[in-house]
Scaffold this active site. Structure first.
Site, mmCIF file in Angstrom:
data_model
loop_
_atom_site.group_PDB
_atom_site.id
_atom_site.type_symbol
_atom_site.label_atom_id
_atom_site.label_comp_id
_atom_site.label_asym_id
_atom_site.label_seq_id
_atom_site.Cartn_x
_atom_site.Cartn_y
_atom_site.Cartn_z
ATOM 1 N N LYS A 54 0.835 -1.208 0.000
ATOM 2 C CA LYS A 54 0.000 0.000 0.000
ATOM 3 C C LYS A 54 0.869 1.256 0.000
ATOM 4 O O LYS A 54 0.574 2.222 -0.702
ATOM 5 C CB LYS A 54 -0.934 -0.007 1.217
ATOM 6 C CG LYS A 54 -2.067 -1.007 1.084
ATOM 7 C CD LYS A 54 -2.816 -1.245 2.385
ATOM 8 C CE LYS A 54 -3.836 -2.368 2.214
ATOM 9 N NZ LYS A 54 -4.438 -2.816 3.483
ATOM 10 N N GLN A 98 -4.789 -1.525 9.811
ATOM 11 C CA GLN A 98 -4.550 -2.807 9.152
ATOM 12 C C GLN A 98 -5.106 -3.951 10.003
ATOM 13 O O GLN A 98 -4.717 -4.120 11.151
ATOM 14 C CB GLN A 98 -3.040 -2.989 8.894
ATOM 15 C CG GLN A 98 -2.688 -4.230 8.124
ATOM 16 C CD GLN A 98 -3.254 -4.234 6.695
ATOM 17 O OE1 GLN A 98 -3.187 -3.246 5.976
ATOM 18 N NE2 GLN A 98 -3.840 -5.350 6.277
ATOM 19 N N ASP A 121 -11.223 2.933 4.375
ATOM 20 C CA ASP A 121 -11.543 1.513 4.204
ATOM 21 C C ASP A 121 -13.059 1.309 4.127
ATOM 22 O O ASP A 121 -13.523 0.195 3.874
ATOM 23 C CB ASP A 121 -10.977 0.706 5.385
ATOM 24 C CG ASP A 121 -9.911 -0.280 4.925
ATOM 25 O OD1 ASP A 121 -9.759 -0.463 3.703
ATOM 26 O OD2 ASP A 121 -9.237 -0.856 5.795
#
Ligand code: NDP
Length: 296
Positions: A54, A98, A121
């Site tokens: 990422k 994460q 997200d």
């Protein structure tokens, strides 16, 4: 029949180049680049690899990334404090926690602590609610990536029978809603579904996100169907470790009309949608014209 390959990797590169151009123009105007903060707790090697990936993708399109790597012993309250600091940090447009978190940390309350306008997200209840009510908002990355793959291949969805196998909050449920929004007739299946193959065989669009290597064989796919494989499973074969999807790719090639490979299908598009969400959030926060992923 040999299915057409839906190349998520090629699409991801094309879209990221588009985003790179838009970032370079907008950052000049705004006086700062978009920023993504990534919070990682512990030393899960898969998480470390995802975060590296990422960060590299951010760099390539001109998004500043800020990594917060915390020890596995980090307390919930300390993590909450970091998320709150990032909420107030003007350089940060997106915050990514994460997952999975180490045992002992409670994911949901931490995800809800992220400011909804920085929730790149798309997992905050507020953004999930916007999706549910069909209003624009930050959409969760993997299902949004699947929708982009379908859109890019110009696959008609209205009136089509879509079956999503898997009902997680990360993939299956939001994807079901997105397909519904696109006027498909949607069924969501899961581990308690009876006669799964009978159901999947009715699907014009079949999406599988269950985390079971090659669980869906050719006999579970309608001839000519669009097969989207979200699964990523590491298996040992011939003494070597490799990644395979939830669909038996080789067998499905002979039945499906089009199919995504693993790797190189949905995975790269998930990261692309994270970059896109970061830009969306940046534009909204700085009152810039919205980025357009589909504008060539
Ligand atoms: P979860 O484990 O959270 O959910 C799995 C879902 O699959 C559950 O709803 C479960 O049902 C269902 N399921 C499990 N086994 C079966 C079965 N035999 N038949 C029918 N349904 C079943 O997984 P995620 O949604 O997070 O991830 C799914 C897969 O997608 C994984 O391989 C993951 O690595 C991959 N993934 C890939 C991404 C990408 O970028 N390509 C991003 C995110 C995930 P129930 O609810 O009843 O338990």
């Amino acid at each position: 029949m040999t299915a057409t390959l839906l190349d998520g990797q090629a699409l991801a590169l094309k879209l990221r180049e588009r985003l790179r151009k838009q970032v370079s123009e907008l950052a000049g105007r705004a006086g700062r680049p978009p920023g993504l903060a990534v919070v990682r707790v512990g030393d899960n090697p898969a998480s470390a690899a995802y975060v590296r990936n990422k960060k590299a993708a951010c760099e390539r399109v001109g998004i500043a990334s800020f990594e917060h790597h915390l020890p596995v012993t980090t307390a919930q309250a300390d993590l909450l404090e970091i998320v709150r600091d990032l909420n107030g940090d003007d350089r940060v447009d997106g915050i990514l926690l994460q997952l999975p978190l180490p045992e002992g940390l409670e994911e949901r309350s931490l995800l809800h602590a992220i400011a909804p306008d920085k929730d790149v997200d798309g997992l905050h209840a507020f953004n999930m609610g916007l999706l549910m009510s069909g209003e624009p908002g930050l959409r969760s990355c993997t299902p949004a990536g699947v929708m982009e793959i379908l859109a890019d291949a110009e696959i008609p969805l209205a009136g089509k029978r879509a079956v999503v196998v898997g009902r997680s909050i990360l993939v299956g449920k939001p994807l079901g809603l997105m397909l519904l929004e696109a006027n498909a007739t949607v069924t969501i299946a899961h581990s308690r579904t009876n006669h799964l193959a009978e159901l999947t065989r009715q699907a014009d669009i079949l999406v599988v996100a269950i985390g079971r290597p090659r669980a869906i064989g050719a006999d579970a796919i309608k001839p000519g169907a669009i097969a989207i494989d979200v699964g990523i499973n590491r298996v040992m074969e011939g003494g070597k470790s490799k990644l395979v999807g939830d669909i038996d790719f080789e067998a499905a090639l002979e039945v499906a009309g089009a199919i995504t490979p693993v790797p190189g299908g949905v995975g790269p598009m998930t990261v692309t949608m994270l970059l896109y969400n970061t830009l969306l959030s940046y534009c909204r926060r700085l009152d810039l014209p919205p980025v357009d992923l589909r504008a060539s």
